[in-house]
Write a protein that holds these residues in place. Structure first.
Motif, PDB file in Angstrom:
ATOM      1  N   VAL A   1       0.838  -1.204   0.000  1.00 45.33           N
ATOM      2  CA  VAL A   1       0.000   0.000   0.000  1.00 45.33           C
ATOM      3  C   VAL A   1       0.872   1.253   0.000  1.00 45.33           C
ATOM      4  O   VAL A   1       0.660   2.177  -0.795  1.00 45.33           O
ATOM      5  N   GLN A   2       1.861   1.290   0.900  1.00 45.45           N
ATOM      6  CA  GLN A   2       2.713   2.480   0.997  1.00 45.45           C
ATOM      7  C   GLN A   2       3.445   2.736  -0.322  1.00 45.45           C
ATOM      8  O   GLN A   2       3.536   3.883  -0.777  1.00 45.45           O
ATOM      9  N   LEU A   3       3.966   1.689  -0.927  1.00 41.26           N
ATOM     10  CA  LEU A   3       4.672   1.846  -2.200  1.00 41.26           C
ATOM     11  C   LEU A   3       3.714   2.266  -3.312  1.00 41.26           C
ATOM     12  O   LEU A   3       4.062   3.096  -4.158  1.00 41.26           O
ATOM     13  N   SER A   4       2.505   1.728  -3.319  1.00 37.32           N
ATOM     14  CA  SER A   4       1.547   2.057  -4.376  1.00 37.32           C
ATOM     15  C   SER A   4       1.124   3.524  -4.318  1.00 37.32           C
ATOM     16  O   SER A   4       0.763   4.104  -5.343  1.00 37.32           O
ATOM     17  N   GLU A   5       1.152   4.112  -3.134  1.00 37.76           N
ATOM     18  CA  GLU A   5       0.723   5.499  -2.957  1.00 37.76           C
ATOM     19  C   GLU A   5       1.872   6.496  -3.103  1.00 37.76           C
ATOM     20  O   GLU A   5       1.643   7.700  -3.109  1.00 37.76           O
ATOM     21  N   ALA A   6       3.086   6.007  -3.227  1.00 33.42           N
ATOM     22  CA  ALA A   6       4.269   6.877  -3.337  1.00 33.42           C
ATOM     23  C   ALA A   6       4.424   7.381  -4.775  1.00 33.42           C
ATOM     24  O   ALA A   6       4.020   6.698  -5.723  1.00 33.42           O
ATOM     25  N   PRO A   7       5.037   8.543  -4.932  1.00 33.02           N
ATOM     26  CA  PRO A   7       5.317   9.025  -6.284  1.00 33.02           C
ATOM     27  C   PRO A   7       6.153   8.001  -7.059  1.00 33.02           C
ATOM     28  O   PRO A   7       7.128   7.460  -6.522  1.00 33.02           O
ATOM     29  N   ASP A   8       5.755   7.719  -8.272  1.00 29.24           N
ATOM     30  CA  ASP A   8       6.435   6.740  -9.131  1.00 29.24           C
ATOM     31  C   ASP A   8       6.522   5.361  -8.490  1.00 29.24           C
ATOM     32  O   ASP A   8       7.397   4.562  -8.849  1.00 29.24           O
ATOM     33  N   ARG A   9       5.675   5.098  -7.490  1.00 33.11           N
ATOM     34  CA  ARG A   9       5.634   3.797  -6.790  1.00 33.11           C
ATOM     35  C   ARG A   9       6.999   3.417  -6.235  1.00 33.11           C
ATOM     36  O   ARG A   9       7.400   2.255  -6.262  1.00 33.11           O
TER      37      ARG A   9
END
Length: 148
Positions: free
Chosen positions: A44-52
């Protein structure tokens, strides 16, 4: 100094329900997707980060769960093909964790299980007004802790 009876009951209730809820959500994700809640949280955290993508330290800070064992979590993400490590082009000493398409697909597949569990074990236990009060209380607690 001691807590009032109401504050003590609220605190103990929060601790117990948090632990039980995370345990149940973890069991559901494991049973249906072979994925821990910690893995789900990282996806989830990675999916919501800029450029994943996130620096390891930023992923650690963003996790809902304790960041202890972050290296093991990222190792597991890599082994599953859900993420990869890359050196940061701006600072070669820093490592980025990048969500792969397979990781995003796994998250999308697990998301309904997670939402169903949160609905059943959390949201269905309160009225909309109680949810608003909890959101306000936890918002204030988070704001205080994030400032400090």
């Amino acid at each position: 100094m001691s807590l009032s009876a109401a504050h003590d009951a609220a605190w103990r209730g929060f601790l117990r329900s948090s632990a039980l809820l995370l345990r149940v959500l973890d069991a559901e994700l494991r049973a249906e997707h072979g994925m821990t809640h910690r893995t789900y949280d990282a996806l989830v955290q990675l999916s919501e980060a800029p450029d994943r993508r996130l620096h390891m330290k930023d992923l650690a800070a963003a996790l809902v769960h304790s960041a202890s064992g972050l290296t093991r979590i990222v190792d597991g993400l890599e082994k599953s093909g859900y993420a990869r490590r890359e050196p940061d082009p701006a600072n070669r000493r820093s490592t980025l964790v990048v969500l792969t398409d397979a990781g995003l697909a796994a998250l999308k597949k697990a998301w309904p299980t997670h939402v169903r569990g949160v609905q059943r074990h959390f949201a269905d236990q309160m009225s909309p007004e109680q949810a608003r009060v909890l959101a306000e209380v936890f918002g204030a607690i988070n704001a205080d802790l994030e400032e400090g």
